[in-house]
Scaffold this motif. Structure first.
Motif, short mmCIF file in Angstrom:
data_model
loop_
_atom_site.label_atom_id
_atom_site.label_comp_id
_atom_site.label_asym_id
_atom_site.label_seq_id
_atom_site.Cartn_x
_atom_site.Cartn_y
_atom_site.Cartn_z
N LEU A 98 0.92 -1.41 0.10
CA LEU A 98 -0.20 0.56 -0.04
C LEU A 98 1.04 1.18 -0.18
CD1 LEU A 98 -2.72 -1.19 2.87
CD2 LEU A 98 -2.38 -1.12 0.26
N ASP A 101 -1.93 6.80 0.91
CA ASP A 101 -3.00 7.22 0.91
C ASP A 101 -3.82 6.04 0.83
OD1 ASP A 101 -2.37 5.74 -1.75
OD2 ASP A 101 -3.79 7.36 -2.40
N HIS A 103 -4.02 2.78 -0.07
CA HIS A 103 -4.10 2.08 -1.36
C HIS A 103 -3.10 1.47 -2.16
CE1 HIS A 103 -8.59 3.13 -1.39
NE2 HIS A 103 -8.82 4.56 -1.10
#
Length: 113
Positions: A98, A101, A103
């Motif tokens: 990840l 952020d 994501h």
């Protein structure tokens, strides 16, 4: 356009002449005899580049929407591939690195022009 082998090989008519080009998509077993070729995503990348070039020559506001939709088409193709890998149990989506952020960390990401 003429279909030579449905879903895999097409003959494309040229504009301003009588020439033709063959577009060969990749074929993979077990459904087809394996054959080298391009993917839908690669063709869409070429079309994106062409729209950018045309827009640089004669700008049109609609070109931004064309590019956006072509990019979304690439994303949907890649989403389908990722889903199939998850279903085959050869991709653990929970193990994807990840970013800051929270994501998926995207490598080699360039700003969209």
């Amino acid at each position: 356009m003429r279909v030579i082998y449905p879903g895999h090989r097409y003959e494309l008519d040229h504009l301003d002449g009588n020439g033709k080009s063959v577009l060969q998509f990749v074929q993979r077993s077990p459904l087809h005899v394996p054959m080298e070729g391009v993917t839908n995503q690669e063709v869409l990348r070429a079309v994106i580049d062409r729209v950018k070039s045309l827009d640089a020559e004669v700008p049109w506001a609609g070109n931004a929407q064309i590019i956006r939709h072509l990019r979304m088409a690439i994303l949907l193709h890649e989403s389908r591939a990722m889903e199939r890998h998850i279903e085959r149990h050869d991709f653990a989506v929970e193990a994807v690195e990840l970013g800051e952020d929270g994501h998926f960390k995207l490598q080699n990401m360039r700003a969209a022009a």
